[in-house]
Design a protein around this motif. Structure first.
Motif, PDB file in Angstrom:
ATOM      1  N   GLN A   1      -3.370  11.563  -0.082  1.00 31.34           N
ATOM      2  CA  GLN A   1      -3.829  11.599  -1.460  1.00 31.34           C
ATOM      3  C   GLN A   1      -4.061  10.142  -2.246  1.00 31.34           C
ATOM      4  O   GLN A   1      -5.028   9.759  -2.820  1.00 31.34           O
ATOM      5  N   VAL A   2      -3.173   9.486  -2.042  1.00 24.10           N
ATOM      6  CA  VAL A   2      -2.839   7.937  -2.558  1.00 24.10           C
ATOM      7  C   VAL A   2      -4.229   7.158  -1.905  1.00 24.10           C
ATOM      8  O   VAL A   2      -4.718   6.491  -2.763  1.00 24.10           O
ATOM      9  N   ASP A   3      -4.468   7.341  -0.717  1.00 26.29           N
ATOM     10  CA  ASP A   3      -5.149   6.425   0.112  1.00 26.29           C
ATOM     11  C   ASP A   3      -6.699   6.969  -0.377  1.00 26.29           C
ATOM     12  O   ASP A   3      -7.577   6.180  -0.619  1.00 26.29           O
TER      13      ASP A   3
ATOM     14  N   GLY B   1       0.852  -1.350  -0.121  1.00 24.29           N
ATOM     15  CA  GLY B   1       0.036   0.084   0.045  1.00 24.29           C
ATOM     16  C   GLY B   1       0.899   1.274   0.000  1.00 24.29           C
ATOM     17  O   GLY B   1       1.934   1.089  -0.359  1.00 24.29           O
ATOM     18  N   ALA B   2       0.385   2.257   0.550  1.00 25.47           N
ATOM     19  CA  ALA B   2       1.014   3.491   0.711  1.00 25.47           C
ATOM     20  C   ALA B   2       1.980   3.730   1.808  1.00 25.47           C
ATOM     21  O   ALA B   2       2.279   5.064   2.070  1.00 25.47           O
ATOM     22  N   ASP B   3       2.462   2.572   2.484  1.00 24.05           N
ATOM     23  CA  ASP B   3       3.308   2.707   3.693  1.00 24.05           C
ATOM     24  C   ASP B   3       4.573   3.554   3.387  1.00 24.05           C
ATOM     25  O   ASP B   3       5.225   4.243   4.141  1.00 24.05           O
ATOM     26  N   CYS B   4       4.898   3.479   1.963  1.00 26.49           N
ATOM     27  CA  CYS B   4       6.354   4.132   1.586  1.00 26.49           C
ATOM     28  C   CYS B   4       6.282   5.541   1.828  1.00 26.49           C
ATOM     29  O   CYS B   4       7.283   6.207   1.957  1.00 26.49           O
TER      30      CYS B   4
ATOM     31  N   ALA C   1      -1.653  12.656  -6.919  1.00 29.98           N
ATOM     32  CA  ALA C   1      -1.385  11.383  -5.995  1.00 29.98           C
ATOM     33  C   ALA C   1      -0.193  10.781  -6.793  1.00 29.98           C
ATOM     34  O   ALA C   1       0.149   9.604  -6.297  1.00 29.98           O
ATOM     35  N   THR C   2       0.657  11.419  -7.419  1.00 25.51           N
ATOM     36  CA  THR C   2       2.190  10.705  -7.691  1.00 25.51           C
ATOM     37  C   THR C   2       3.114  11.712  -7.180  1.00 25.51           C
ATOM     38  O   THR C   2       2.954  12.952  -7.008  1.00 25.51           O
TER      39      THR C   2
END
Length: 478
Positions: free
Chosen positions: A96-98, A83-86, A159-160
């Protein structure tokens, strides 16, 4: 481009319909004419001749055993997706990614996959697990009959984490789908199969998407890091040698395909044919000659350089680096013979999937496939420790000097490998791979570097270009 993506990727929509493209594919057919160096590189008849490596599948692999080894360590494929942990769950970009993940119509996408397979049900491997690269988010889809796909959706700009720069999402999507279809149908290069795709961001899913084959592997770059390998080495010395052989074989395969124009690869669904169209990066082309291509490339890079803010007046001069490189290319370029080989401009360890023994099982992120001049095709793969120094740049940093010392023989070894495989696939000729590290190839590398979104490369290549121009002037005087 999605360097962090540990899975088979691909993208794109069919290009606009054209019924009669003059850019029809041509395979290189060149009479055998070996030179003495190639005689040393090619296997002798007693070694089995070209049949010993006549296609990618004949290269030594031990995939089943190594996959078992790696699976036990949870180091392969979608096992690594988190997921977006990074980004950090509390960071602005992570949120934003989530938010994007929550907004995508994932169930609708799963229904599209089920419909495509005549009603066979599927579900996502994990409700909260996905992987993100520079421009895409992916999730694994598992069908009840054991088939596995990847659902891949395009991230919105907010989100990038990577500035878009020259990157054009629509053209990239089209080129990547075309490239996957091309290599899947015309070669044994292990690219994922693309099943369903839609480039329209206003579709029912809420973003451009594609459904593609899942290949169980991890990028060589990531696995090298996980295994704590020596710098620029992929696994053990034996694994590293085998990986580089397979990588050179794939690169040589790609360059055997030729087209009569310069530009990115596209697919015409109405005729099921492939053709060369506008370059993904510049939006211009296709071109009939290298001179036309480099002129437009120079103009595009100059516009980008001018748009960058430079607070230091002393560095304003670096803006013109592309113009100097263009002049150098007119001096050192090889011209053209009316045919241009394909090259994957984003080919490297960050986009090559391997099993636990560093056997190559997939090549992903194919949006940079391009038919180009010799100098553009004769490039080393990326993220492999094969980064030749810009001509005329003298390093004094001890760490850099040590890196160059280690890299120099590796550059020559890979060049010899690529020459060997190109000669096998091209009836004894290795005219492209023999140009790796040449002055023309390095000048093209300078163009590519100046196209990076971070402007400091212009400074490096400005200095290199000045040094090359001085060298040429002195040579002419003598």
């Amino acid at each position: 481009m999605d360097a962090s993506l540990n899975q088979t990727l691909a993208q794109e929509k069919p290009a606009c319909a054209h019924s009669n493209h003059e850019d029809n594919l041509q395979l290189i057919q060149i009479p055998a004419d070996r030179n003495p160096l190639l005689e040393k590189l090619l296997p002798s008849d007693s070694d089995g001749g070209s049949d010993s490596v006549s296609n990618f599948s004949t290269l030594e692999t031990n995939t089943n055993a190594s996959i078992s080894q790696v699976d036990d360590c949870d180091q392969l494929g979608s096992n690594l997706w988190s997921g977006a942990d990074c980004y950090g769950s509390d960071s602005k970009l992570g949120k934003q990614v989530d938010n994007f993940f929550q907004a995508v119509g994932w169930q609708a996408l799963a229904s599209i996959a089920t419909d495509y397979r005549d009603g066979i049900q599927c579900s996502y491997a994990d409700p909260d697990t996905y992987s993100i690269g520079q421009f895409n988010m992916v999730r694994r889809l598992d069908f009840v009959d054991g088939v596995r796909w990847v659902a891949r959706v395009r991230l919105p700009p907010e989100a990038t984490h990577f500035p878009l720069g020259r990157y054009n999402s629509q053209r990239a999507f089209e080129t990547e789908v075309a490239s996957m279809k091309f290599f899947k149908s015309k070669s044994d290069i292990p690219v994922p199969e693309v099943f369903v795709y839609d480039p329209d961001s206003s579709n029912s899913i809420g973003a451009p998407y594609m459904l593609i084959e899942y290949i169980h592997g991890t990028t060589a770059e990531d696995l090298r890091s996980i295994r704590n390998s020596e710098p620029s080495i992929f696994g053990t010395s034996e694994q590293d040698q085998k990986f580089r052989q397979q990588m050179a074989s794939i690169q040589a395969r790609v360059l055997t395909f030729q087209f009569p124009k310069i530009g990115s690869l596209y697919h015409d669904e109405s005729t099921d044919s492939f053709y060369i169209g506008p370059d993904m990066n510049t939006g211009m082309g296709p071109w009939g000659t290298p001179a036309e291509y480099y002129k437009d490339l120079t103009d595009s890079l100059l516009k980008q350089s001018a748009a960058r803010r430079c607070r230091d007046p002393e560095k304003e001069k670096f803006f013109c680096a592309p113009a100097l490189l263009n002049h150098l290319m007119s001096l050192y370029g090889q011209g053209c013979n009316g045919q241009y080989s394909l090259v994957n401009r984003d080919f490297g360890a960050h986009n090559i999937l391997v099993d636990g023994d560093f056997n190559i099982v997939g090549v992903i992120d194919l949006d940079s496939v391009f038919a180009g001049p010799l100098e553009a095709v004769a490039q080393y793969p990326g993220f492999c420790g094969l980064d030749p120094e810009p001509p005329g740049i003298v390093e004094t940093n001890p760490y850099a000097l040590k890196r160059i010392e280690i890299m120099t023989p590796q550059l020559e070894e890979y060049k010899n490998l690529l020459m060997r495989y190109e000669a096998m696939f091209r009836n004894g000729m290795a005219s492209i791979s023999s140009m790796l590290g040449s002055r023309g190839a390095m000048i093209h590398l300078g163009f590519e570097s100046c196209g990076e979104v971070f402007g400091f490369q212009n400074e490096v290549w400005f200095s290199s270009a000045v040094a090359m121009l001085k060298e040429h002037a002195i040579t002419q005087c003598n």
